[in-house]
Design an enzyme around this catalytic site. Structure first.
Site, PDB file in Angstrom:
ATOM      1  N   GLU A 504      57.774 -60.772  14.246  1.00 37.07           N
ATOM      2  CA  GLU A 504      56.665 -59.900  14.621  1.00 37.07           C
ATOM      3  C   GLU A 504      55.927 -59.426  13.372  1.00 37.07           C
ATOM      4  O   GLU A 504      56.551 -59.212  12.323  1.00 37.07           O
ATOM      5  CB  GLU A 504      57.183 -58.693  15.406  1.00 37.07           C
ATOM      6  CG  GLU A 504      57.856 -59.073  16.715  1.00 37.07           C
ATOM      7  CD  GLU A 504      58.367 -57.858  17.480  1.00 37.07           C
ATOM      8  OE1 GLU A 504      58.238 -56.719  16.956  1.00 37.07           O
ATOM      9  OE2 GLU A 504      58.898 -58.032  18.602  1.00 37.07           O
ATOM     10  N   HIS A 527      55.060 -55.591  21.499  1.00 31.97           N
ATOM     11  CA  HIS A 527      56.250 -54.736  21.400  1.00 31.97           C
ATOM     12  C   HIS A 527      55.900 -53.283  21.745  1.00 31.97           C
ATOM     13  O   HIS A 527      56.175 -52.353  20.979  1.00 31.97           O
ATOM     14  CB  HIS A 527      56.858 -54.803  19.993  1.00 31.97           C
ATOM     15  CG  HIS A 527      58.319 -54.464  19.978  1.00 31.97           C
ATOM     16  ND1 HIS A 527      59.203 -55.037  19.097  1.00 31.97           N
ATOM     17  CD2 HIS A 527      59.058 -53.604  20.731  1.00 31.97           C
ATOM     18  CE1 HIS A 527      60.417 -54.551  19.299  1.00 31.97           C
ATOM     19  NE2 HIS A 527      60.352 -53.668  20.291  1.00 31.97           N
TER      20      HIS A 527
END
Length: 644
Positions: A504, A527
């Site tokens: 990420e 997220h």
């Protein structure tokens, strides 16, 4: 509170040899400048009020910084106030609620040393006296200006005969007191420094708990971030064994402002960084940090922890702790806390929303409309009622999702490696394979342990029904992305909602790259399962609450790596916290030391886990200094703290 620097609570200086303490009032004894507050009262509702209040504050700051003379500052402010004697009770009531926190904590010191403490202020006796005497200051030790009133009670000036109404008035008062012995001055303004400059004080402490004036700080012999800090510096009796202003808190990844406020209200030295830090950056940043707050993107590795010599506690402002090397934290006596419940509802609502969007094929229809298309067909569009929801993981989020899903008419099946009690009509599956075979919708809610890497890969997708809806709102490494892409492209998975990814971006400025981009009927979210205002406020309150309980009281309830102990509040004792390797005989050795020094134990608590033991002992305040050193020297001691 305390880190590894420990001192006992009683003054090491005999009373007869202690200095005299000269303390300012405005922005020192209280958090505010009283005349600023009086202006807010007297000018409320007046057309010119807001502008006059701003002018009063500006004049106050200029006077305190030494930019204009005190007499000029006082004359200008009183002219703007337009105050009345009848407004003083309201001012006093307001000031009672604005006494500096560290002064309130140390009322015992003020009372016990009242014969050596003087309040010397350019403020006014009418409102100063009731405030300071409430904390034990002697009335005869208060020196301040007095108001002059007209026949109607309006405040029109000050007594010009009072030396404190003139420039360098504080020095004249101290000179007239003719104190024999050392004199320490505590204050936030230039007029406090003038006492030291005149040679009438041995030390000037710039007090910065409420306001920091650079021009005053640069003149100081020492900086006192709080009264606790001043008392610690002089080894005097105090309410805190170690000043919180000396304890550094580092908060990363843009944690909610409420968390920052909670630490600052307690007086900690707080540093905030919006971004995550890589390993080398964190090693540099963590050297003097006692409390670390992170979210999911900062990895707290063994290498980082080896450089964290002062670290006492870590707060994960999220559910998971797989980004933290818990074994190393435990070995080094660092307690770790997380937020296992605070964002549960937010994740559940996102899951329900995505399930409905995906099973109705809303995303491709919406994308088509943005291009001008119009597809009103019901093809590949279904209700959730009657569908079988399979939950992989039946913890806090899984159980709540189970309840909400049942309320929507879904049949719920779950699988968890731990035996869990089913809520409502949910049915437990004997194996993961059994769940995959029956579910129309599969939602992952497992933890981030390493063993779960690629828990879902080609085999698991092959066991699912054709056209299944698949969600991963748990951990990115649990799903093998190439296998997921293959299942979507083959139509095995009719729709997917993915909130977490193996890799990420560290910041919002980095590009997100993934093979999942541009696939049909796939919802990708960055997220944000727990990223609602409500959840972040909850986490911002919950995690600092646990950290503060540990730092202030020694309680470890809710820790993910320490033996859990919920301790009573510390009253009338000193609390000794001993963290050690879990080997036999430690408690016996500790109690032998207490017995040898005839120390009365008020309470004792012990709990262990596989790696460490945690002993908390509340003892009478009177004991020899050698006791602390002997307790710290016991073999297998990891960390020792002293609270009082």
């Amino acid at each position: 509170m305390t880190t590894t620097e420990l001192t006992l609570g009683q003054s090491a200086v005999p009373a007869a040899e202690q200095p005299y303490y000269i303390i300012d009032f405005d922005s020192t004894f209280t958090k505010v400048e009283a005349l600023d507050i009086l202006g807010g009262i007297s000018l409320a509702g007046r057309p010119e009020g807001e502008d006059a209040i701003h002018q009063i504050k500006t004049i106050t700051d200029r006077g305190m910084a030494g930019e204009i003379s005190f007499t000029e500052s006082l004359n200008l402010r009183l002219g703007l106030l337009k105050a009345h004697r009848d407004q003083l009770p309201a001012l006093i009531e307001s000031l009672m609620g604005k006494i500096s926190d560290s002064f309130q904590r140390n009322k015992e010191f003020l009372t016990e040393n009242a014969d050596r403490i003087y309040i010397v202020s350019n403020g006014f006796r009418e409102f100063i006296l009731p405030i300071v005497t409430s904390l034990g200051i002697q009335e005869g030790h208060v020196f301040a200006n007095t108001f002059v009133y007209d026949e109607n009670g309006a405040i029109i000036g000050f007594d010009p005969e009072n030396p404190l109404s003139a420039n360098d008035g504080k020095s004249k008062v101290i000179r007239d007191l003719n104190l024999s012995g050392e004199v320490y001055v505590i204050g936030d303004g230039y007029t406090d420094y003038e006492i030291r400059a005149s040679g009438l004080a041995n030390r000037f402490y710039a007090f910065t708990e409420n306001v920091l004036r650079p021009s005053v700080v640069e003149k100081a012999d020492h900086v006192a971030h709080s009264l606790d800090d001043f008392l610690y510096h002089n080894n005097l009796s105090r309410s805190q064994s170690y000043p919180k202003s000396r304890i550094k808190v580092l908060l990363l990844e843009n944690v909610h402002p409420v968390a920052v406020q909670l630490f600052e209200l307690e007086g900690f030295n707080v540093e905030i960084r919006k971004e995550a830090l890589d390993e080398d950056e964190l090693i540099e940043a963590i050297r003097d940090v006692s409390i670390l707050g992170i979210r999911s993107k900062t990895n707290l590795t063994a290498r980082v922890l080896e450089n964290a010599n002062k670290l006492m506690a870590v707060g994960a402002f999220c559910i998971g702790t797989n980004q933290i090397d818990l074994d190393t934290c435990t070995q080094k006596g660092i307690a770790v806390f997380n937020a296992p419940y605070s964002n549960t509802r937010s994740v559940v609502e996102l899951a329900i929303g995505e399930i409905i969007m995906l099973i109705r094929s809303i995303v491709p229809k919406s994308n088509l409309m943005h291009k001008g298309g119009w597809d009103k067909s019901a093809k590949n569009s279904f209700e959730v009622r009657g569908k079988k929801l399979g939950l992989v993981g039946y913890g806090n989020i899984g159980t709540q999702l189970s309840v909400v899903a049942e309320a929507l008419g879904m049949e719920v099946y779950f699988y968890d490696i731990v035996d869990k009690l089913a809520l409502g009509n949910a049915r437990k599956c004997k194996s993961l394979d059994d769940l995959l075979a029956v579910a129309d919708i599969i939602s992952l809610h497992t933890d981030g342990r390493k063993e779960n890497k690629n828990l879902f890969s080609y085999r698991e997708f092959s066991l699912m029904k054709n056209g299944v809806i698949f969600l991963n709102l748990s951990r990115g490494h649990i799903v093998d992305i190439p296998a997921l892409v293959d299942a979507i492209e083959r139509g095995k998975i009719a729709g997917a909602g993915i909130d977490v990814f193996p890799l990420e971006p560290k910041t919002n400025n980095e590009e997100f790259t993934s093979a999942l981009r541009k696939l049909p009927n796939v919802i990708l979210t960055p997220h944000i399962g727990g990223s609602t205002e409500e959840a972040q406020v909850n986490i911002g309150n919950f995690v600092p609450g646990k950290l503060l309980e540990y730092i202030n009281n020694g309680s470890t309830y809710g820790s993910v790596n320490f033996p859990e102990l919920q301790l009573p509040m510390l009253k009338g004792s000193h609390r000794l916290l001993h963290i050690h390797a879990n080997v036999p005989g430690i408690l016996a050795k500790m109690n032998a030391i207490f017995a040898n020094y005839h120390i009365n134990i008020h309470g004792q608590y012990l709990k262990t886990n596989e790696q460490i033991g945690y002993v908390i002992t509340d003892v009478a305040k009177e004991y020899a200094h050698e006791v602390v050193e002997e307790l710290r020297s016991i073999d297998n001691t990891i960390k020792f703290r002293l609270l009082y």
